[in-house]
Each structure stands twice: as C-alpha cells, then as structure tokens.
Design a protein around this motif. Sequence first.
Motif, PDB file in Angstrom:
ATOM      1  N   LEU A  74       0.894  -1.260   0.102  1.00 23.06           N
ATOM      2  CA  LEU A  74       0.046  -0.086  -0.050  1.00 23.06           C
ATOM      3  C   LEU A  74       1.009   1.258  -0.127  1.00 23.06           C
ATOM      4  N   GLY A  75       0.333   2.275  -0.787  1.00 26.07           N
ATOM      5  CA  GLY A  75       1.225   3.472  -0.620  1.00 26.07           C
ATOM      6  C   GLY A  75       2.488   3.544  -1.516  1.00 26.07           C
ATOM      7  N   GLN A  76       2.455   2.543  -2.459  1.00 22.68           N
ATOM      8  CA  GLN A  76       3.863   2.614  -3.181  1.00 22.68           C
ATOM      9  C   GLN A  76       3.101   2.491  -4.574  1.00 22.68           C
ATOM     10  N   LEU A  78       2.377   6.615  -3.382  1.00 19.62           N
ATOM     11  CA  LEU A  78       1.029   7.078  -2.687  1.00 19.62           C
ATOM     12  C   LEU A  78       0.155   7.874  -3.410  1.00 19.62           C
ATOM     13  N   ASP A 210      -1.051   3.168   3.430  1.00 21.47           N
ATOM     14  CA  ASP A 210      -1.134   4.471   2.714  1.00 21.47           C
ATOM     15  C   ASP A 210      -1.531   5.428   3.407  1.00 21.47           C
ATOM     16  N   ASN A 214       0.402   8.977   4.491  1.00 22.16           N
ATOM     17  CA  ASN A 214      -0.329  10.077   4.153  1.00 22.16           C
ATOM     18  C   ASN A 214      -0.302  11.084   5.413  1.00 22.16           C
TER      19      ASN A 214
END
Length: 385
Positions: A74-76, A78, A210, A214
């Motif tokens: 997740l978040g890769q 973002l 994520d 953030n």
Amino acid sequence: MRRQNNLVTLFTAITAFFFGSFITKILNSVDKCPANRSGSKLEPHPDIFLVVLILSAPSNVEHRDAMRETWLRLGQPLQLPYYPEEQVYMPAYDQRGGHLQMEMVTQQATRLREFINWQEKLLQHPPPVTQRKIIVKHLFAIGTQQMPSNLRDQIQSEQKQHKDLLLLPHLHESYRNLTGKLLQAIEGVIQQYDFSYLIKVDDDTYVKLDHLLNELVSYDRKLLRKTMDYGSEPLPQLYWGYFNGRANIKTKGQWKEPNYVLGKNYITYALGGGYVLSRKLCEHVVNNSHLLSHYTSEDVSMGTWLAPLRNVYRWHDPRFDTAYMARKCQSYHLVLHKRTPQMMRDLYGGNLCAPEKNVMGANRLLEYYYDWTRTSDKCCDSLVV
Ligand SMILES: *[C@@H]1O[C@H](CO)[C@@H](O)[C@H](O)[C@H]1NC(C)=O
Ligand SMILES: *[C@@H]1O[C@H](CO)[C@@H](O)[C@H](O)[C@H]1NC(C)=O
Ligand SMILES: *[C@@H]1O[C@H](CO)[C@@H](O)[C@H](O)[C@H]1NC(C)=O
C-alpha cells in the motif's frame, strides 16, 4: 532541502480537489523555508521516510508472505491527496516549565471526526489520481543465534528471495527476549539506514500503510514548516500509538515483570501491536542501550525509556487497534493487531471489517481518548462513541 525530494518527487498531478488551493499554499510555503534555513542545523536528507520494522518469529513465514502480498504494497506510490495539515496537531511547549502540551480529549475527538469525514469524501468524490513516491523500507527482524540448521536454511533462502530480513546474529529467539530483540533490531536499522520515522509492528499486525503514510507526511511537513516556532526548544519527537497509563504490572504468566518495581503501574506506554517513533527517539534508545533497564515487555520498556524526555510528543490515536486482542472493528482503524494471514488478505481485498473470529461482544475492549490533564490512573475513561 531536507525531505523535499523524498516527498514531492513524482508528484504528477496537483488537483483542484476540495483543498486544492490549500495544497498550493503549502507548497509555496514549504518552498520558501529552505532558503531561510540554510544557517540552521539540518540533518542530512534521509533516504528513507519510514522504516517498517516487523518483529517476526523465524517460523512465521506465512505471516511474512501475507504481509508482503498485502499491506506492505500500500502507498507505493502514494495515490492519496495530501492530508490537510490543519487537521494535524502540533504540540507547543507551555510557558511554565516547558512541558509539551498534549492534545485534549475534545481535540482528539474532533480530529477523529475530521478524519472520518475526509475518508468519506474521498469515497464519494474520488479525486483525480496523484502519485507521490514516499520511500518506505520494510524489514523483518529475526534472531539467528543458535538457530537449528534446517530453519537456518529456510531463512537464508527466504532472504535470498526477498532481501527483507534483518538478521540478528546475537539474538537467541527461544529466550522470548523481545526487549533485547527490539533494541538490537533498532540498532541494526539505525546503523544501516538513514530514515525519518520507524513503525514497529508484530507479524500479526495489519497497517493501512497508505493512510498512515499520508498523515505522517503531513505531520512531518507541518513540523518542518513550524520549526522556527520552537525557537531554542527541542523539536517535538514523535511517539505515536495507543497509550495506556494504568496497566497493572504482570505478576505471573509469560509477561511477568519481576523487576518493574519503581511504580505501582507501568508508566504510560504505547501498546505493542504497533507504534511510530521518530528517528531521534530511536537514536536515544540505541545510544543509551547499555544503561537502560530491560523489562519483559518491549512496549512497556519503550514507554519507560522515553518517560523522562520532555520533547516526546505522545500522539494517542484511537485509530491504533494495538492491544492484545482486537477491539470492535472500525473502518477508520489504521493499525490492526491480532490479524491472521487470511484476515490480512480479506482486509487488503477491501473488506475493511473482515469477519472477526473469537471475539465475544461482551468481552470487547473499549476504545478511549487519552486524558493528559489527569493522573494516569484516570487516563482512559473518555470513551470513543
Ligand atoms: C528568516 O527568518 C527570520 C526569522 O523568522 C527572519 O528574521 C529573516 O529575515 C528570514 N531570512 C530570510 C532570508 O528570509
Ligand atoms: C536479551 O538480549 C539482550 C541483547 O541481545 C542480551 O543482552 C540479554 O542478555 C538477553 N537476555 C536474555 C534473558 O536472554
Ligand atoms: C546518538 O549517537 C550518535 C553517534 O554518537 C550521534 O550522532 C547522535 O546525535 C546521537 N543521538 C542522540 C539522540 O543522542
């Protein structure tokens, strides 16, 4: 230029989302900062924004695979819009005595509500896709001292395939020495990587990485912009998790603490299913490790080690469900402890409250805001409703 490259590279499309103008304002102000900072001491630009440090048992390869295939992705990059900095709290020092002012219960409640609203707006009006490349490095810490040779072979081939194991040659896993493991692992990470923050989790923890990233990015940017406001006071150092100030000292069982004698309860600490530390706090612990008392529980130890420092910002967050058993699932939870590999896959597949097993309604742990204005025995009575 501390973290800027790290944070803003690959920022492909700044949108006119509902706080579009806000973003522009931030970018402008951030851009202005470095010029005015050239004289002040700044750390070198860290390569890695967040280290995910997972304390993992050698044989739990299934857990590690589930994590690699789910939330560690997740978040890769973002793809969320910036979390509004107005919704991020920055503690100030008070005038009398220079104590950092933690967030009031009402502020904690407001902030949770704002997060929930923000999340709902995202779902209702998905913003145009933006991409930010925030560098995250995950490591599974595993002690290898006197490891049986068949297990050692497995671990070595796992390392060859994934290159994400932090092997600790001086740690004997079978001693249940989690505090020693934590210290050695943090030391290993500090020596090898330049990073800004570290999140410590167990191998049965799921993180909505994520959203966590953030918000951490927004916190970090806000702190960077507000650095001047702290003047000669030390910058707040983040200790983010779900705190308890009135846990009873365990007198029996595997977590028995025969040496915790300086108080009636454990000093306020963030529960061990997951907590975030800024780099300086990691350094502090590593630099002084030879002087620190080791208690049985690693999370209790960490809370006690950080207790006397006046620049620790304890961010109590009900979105961390990090106790020894899961609380009632909420879609706003960001860090979820006690999840099986199957639950991790369900969560990743979008089932935000994956079927929960073995949790009886009556035994549920209650979720609270932390009241920093009272003594720690009265910390935890303001329930999240
Ligand atoms: C930097 O900030 C200080 C204090 O806020 C101010 O006095 C100074 O003029 C600024 N310098 C520059 C180059 O903007
Ligand atoms: C736990 O680990 C630490 C650091 O490796 C070591 O110094 C200590 O002796 C160990 N304690 C036990 C009980 O194994
Ligand atoms: C820890 O020690 C290193 C090496 O001596 C030093 O550079 C660093 O500033 C220290 N950090 C803290 C927080 O004490």
